[in-house]
Design a protein around this motif. Structure first.
Motif, PDB file in Angstrom:
ATOM      1  N   THR A  14     -13.283 -19.128 -23.308  1.00 26.71           N
ATOM      2  CA  THR A  14     -11.864 -18.901 -23.564  1.00 26.71           C
ATOM      3  C   THR A  14     -11.571 -17.420 -23.733  1.00 26.71           C
ATOM      4  O   THR A  14     -10.530 -16.921 -23.302  1.00 26.71           O
ATOM      5  N   ALA A  15     -12.507 -16.684 -24.355  1.00 23.12           N
ATOM      6  CA  ALA A  15     -12.329 -15.250 -24.567  1.00 23.12           C
ATOM      7  C   ALA A  15     -12.253 -14.485 -23.259  1.00 23.12           C
ATOM      8  O   ALA A  15     -11.687 -13.385 -23.211  1.00 23.12           O
ATOM      9  N   LEU A  16     -12.809 -15.051 -22.178  1.00 27.91           N
ATOM     10  CA  LEU A  16     -12.739 -14.374 -20.883  1.00 27.91           C
ATOM     11  C   LEU A  16     -11.299 -14.220 -20.403  1.00 27.91           C
ATOM     12  O   LEU A  16     -11.008 -13.319 -19.608  1.00 27.91           O
ATOM     13  N   TRP A  21      -7.094 -10.373 -18.920  1.00 27.75           N
ATOM     14  CA  TRP A  21      -5.747  -9.809 -19.027  1.00 27.75           C
ATOM     15  C   TRP A  21      -5.799  -8.337 -19.404  1.00 27.75           C
ATOM     16  O   TRP A  21      -4.877  -7.584 -19.114  1.00 27.75           O
ATOM     17  N   GLY A  22      -6.897  -7.923 -20.047  1.00 29.88           N
ATOM     18  CA  GLY A  22      -7.047  -6.515 -20.397  1.00 29.88           C
ATOM     19  C   GLY A  22      -7.182  -5.597 -19.197  1.00 29.88           C
ATOM     20  O   GLY A  22      -7.032  -4.384 -19.314  1.00 29.88           O
ATOM     21  N   SER A  23      -7.462  -6.163 -18.022  1.00 26.01           N
ATOM     22  CA  SER A  23      -7.576  -5.341 -16.806  1.00 26.01           C
ATOM     23  C   SER A  23      -6.245  -5.177 -16.088  1.00 26.01           C
ATOM     24  O   SER A  23      -6.158  -4.441 -15.100  1.00 26.01           O
ATOM     25  N   THR A  24      -5.202  -5.839 -16.564  1.00 25.49           N
ATOM     26  CA  THR A  24      -3.926  -5.851 -15.842  1.00 25.49           C
ATOM     27  C   THR A  24      -3.344  -4.450 -15.688  1.00 25.49           C
ATOM     28  O   THR A  24      -2.861  -4.079 -14.618  1.00 25.49           O
ATOM     29  N   PRO A 249      -5.713  -6.084 -25.614  1.00 23.88           N
ATOM     30  CA  PRO A 249      -5.504  -4.633 -25.743  1.00 23.88           C
ATOM     31  C   PRO A 249      -6.812  -3.867 -25.965  1.00 23.88           C
ATOM     32  O   PRO A 249      -6.915  -2.705 -25.559  1.00 23.88           O
ATOM     33  N   LEU A 250      -7.805  -4.495 -26.593  1.00 22.94           N
ATOM     34  CA  LEU A 250      -9.090  -3.815 -26.770  1.00 22.94           C
ATOM     35  C   LEU A 250      -9.758  -3.577 -25.415  1.00 22.94           C
ATOM     36  O   LEU A 250     -10.308  -2.497 -25.161  1.00 22.94           O
ATOM     37  N   THR A 251      -9.713  -4.580 -24.537  1.00 17.04           N
ATOM     38  CA  THR A 251     -10.283  -4.410 -23.196  1.00 17.04           C
ATOM     39  C   THR A 251      -9.529  -3.345 -22.419  1.00 17.04           C
ATOM     40  O   THR A 251     -10.131  -2.536 -21.701  1.00 17.04           O
ATOM     41  N   GLY A 271      -9.769   1.127 -35.351  1.00 18.73           N
ATOM     42  CA  GLY A 271      -8.877  -0.006 -35.090  1.00 18.73           C
ATOM     43  C   GLY A 271      -9.535  -1.070 -34.242  1.00 18.73           C
ATOM     44  O   GLY A 271      -9.350  -2.269 -34.478  1.00 18.73           O
ATOM     45  N   MET A 272     -10.314  -0.642 -33.248  1.00 19.20           N
ATOM     46  CA  MET A 272     -11.018  -1.605 -32.405  1.00 19.20           C
ATOM     47  C   MET A 272     -12.005  -2.416 -33.225  1.00 19.20           C
ATOM     48  O   MET A 272     -12.127  -3.635 -33.039  1.00 19.20           O
TER      49      MET A 272
END
Length: 327
Positions: A14-16, A21-24, A249-251, A271-272
Motif C-alpha cells: 500500500t505504501a508504494l 505519487w511522490g514522483s508526480t 511529499p517525502l518521496t 521534518g522527514m
C-alpha cells in the motif's frame, strides 16, 4: 506470526502508492506541458480508468452505479481540481501542509462511519505527521488566501471521506480491487474533463516526451498506485492507510534532491524523520482494534465484454505537485 507477516506485506504494498505519487512533480516538470494541471489530472485518471474497464470487463450494477460515482468524485473528480486550486492560491507548500492533516480527518470520519474510535496516540501521531511535512515543504511566507485555504481543506476532507467510504462500502461480491479502481478512475476522469476544457481550453499539442510522461502517470502513477491504495483500504484500517500519505511529499523531496539538484536543509531532514516516524507509528493499531479482514478474491469466470457482474461474480495528486508547487 503469519498474520503479522501478511499485514507487513500489505502495508508495504500500500505504501508504494504514495511513494509513486511522490514522483508526480518530477515527471510533470520534466516531461509534461506547463500550466495544464486539470488536463494532466484528466489524463491521469480517464485513460487509466478506461484501460482497467477494458481489462476487467466489468461495469457497476444496481446501487454501485451511484456509489462508484460518489467514490470517484471524492477520490479523484473533486480532489484533483480542489488540490490544484489550493496549490495555486497558497504560498509555498501550505497546500501540502493542509493536506497532511488527512489522517486527522480520517480519524474523525472513521469514528462516525466505521466505529474506529481514535486514540490519543492516533491524534498525537497525526499532529506529528503534519508537523514533519510542514518542516519539509513549507518554505515561502505570505498572506493566506481564503479561497485557497477552503479549497485545500475541502480537498483533504474529500480524500479522507473517499478513504472512509471506500472502507465502509467495501466491494460487491466477486468484484476485486482492480475493478473498483477502474470504476472510480473513469468516474473521476469524466467529472474532471468538462472542467479542464472549460478552464484550460483545447488540449495542447503533445510530443513523444509528453506522451511518455502521460503514459507513466496513467499506468504506474495512477492505475497501479490507486489499485494498491484501494486494496490496502480493504485490508487495513482506514486510519492506518491514511498515515501512509506523508510518504508522498517525502518521496518528492528525495527525488528533488537526487534527480533535480535541489537541496535538503537540516530542518527538512528533521521534518522527514518526524513525518516518517509518524507514518510508522500510524501502522500500530491501538488495543481493541480488530484487524481488517482481507477482501475475498474475485471468482474466476469467463465474462462477456463489459458484462455486468452477477450475484456470484471490485490512494495522487497531483498529491506531490502540491508538496513542491511554487518553490
Amino acid at each position: 506470526m503469519k498474520r503479522t507477516q501478511s499485514r507487513i506485506v500489505t502495508v508495504a504494498l500500500t505504501a508504494l502508492a504514495p511513494i509513486s505519487w511522490g514522483s508526480t512533480y518530477a515527471v510533470t516538470t520534466e516531461f509534461l506541458p506547463a500550466d495544464r494541471p486539470l488536463f494532466t489530472g484528466m489524463m491521469r485518471a480517464l485513460p487509466a480508468g478506461l484501460a482497467l474497464l477494458l481489462v476487467t470487463r466489468r461495469l457497476p450494477r444496481g446501487e454501485w452505479w451511484w456509489k462508484a460515482l460518489v467514490l470517484g468524485a471524492l477520490n479523484i473528480g473533486a480532489f484533483f481540481p480542489l488540490l490544484f486550486l489550493a496549490a495555486y492560491r497558497l504560498p509555498g507548500g501550505m497546500a501540502a501542509v493542509i493536506g497532511s492533516l488527512g489522517p486527522l480527518w480520517v480519524a474523525g470520519l472513521a469514528a462516525l462511519f466505521l466505529g474506529e474510535r481514535p486514540s490519543l496516540r492516533t491524534l498525537l501521531t497525526g499532529i506529528a505527521a503534519a508537523l514533519g511535512v510542514s518542516l519539509v515543504v513549507l518554505k515561502a511566507t505570505g498572506a493566506l488566501d481564503a479561497v485557497g485555504v477552503v479549497a485545500g481543506v475541502a480537498s483533504s476532507v474529500a480524500m479522507a471521506a473517499g478513504t472512509v467510504f471506500t472502507k465502509r462500502w467495501g466491494r460487491p461480491e466477486g468484484v476485486g480491487p482492480l475493478v473498483l479502481t477502474g470504476w472510480q478512475l473513469t468516474a473521476g476522469g469524466l467529472l474532471i474533463a468538462p472542467v479542464a476544457f472549460l478552464i484550460e481550453g483545447a488540449p495542447p499539442a503533445l510530443d513523444g516526451r509528453n506522451l511518455a510522461g502521460y503514459l507513466y502517470l496513467a499506468l504506474v502513477n495512477t492505475a497501479v498506485a490507486y489499485w494498491l491504495w484501494f486494496r490496502g483500504i480493504g485490508r487495513l484500517t482506514a486510519t492506518s492507510v491514511t498515515f501512509l500519505g506523508p510518504l508522498s511529499p517525502l518521496t518528492a523531496a528525495v527525488l528533488g534532491w537526487a534527480a533535480l539538484g535541489q537541496t535538503l536543509t537540516p530542518l527538512q531532514l528533521t521534518g522527514m524523520a518526524i513525518a516518517f516516524g509518524a507514518t510508522l507509528a500510524g501502522q500500530y493499531a491501538p488495543r481493541g482494534t480488530k484487524a481488517a479482514k482481507p477482501a475475498e478474491p474475485a471468482k474466476v469466470t469467463t465474462p462477456e465484454p463489459f458484462a455486468s457482474p452477477t450475484k456470484n461474480d471490485r490512494k495522487d495528486s497531483m498529491d506531490v505537485m502540491v508538496s513542491s508547487v511554487r518553490r
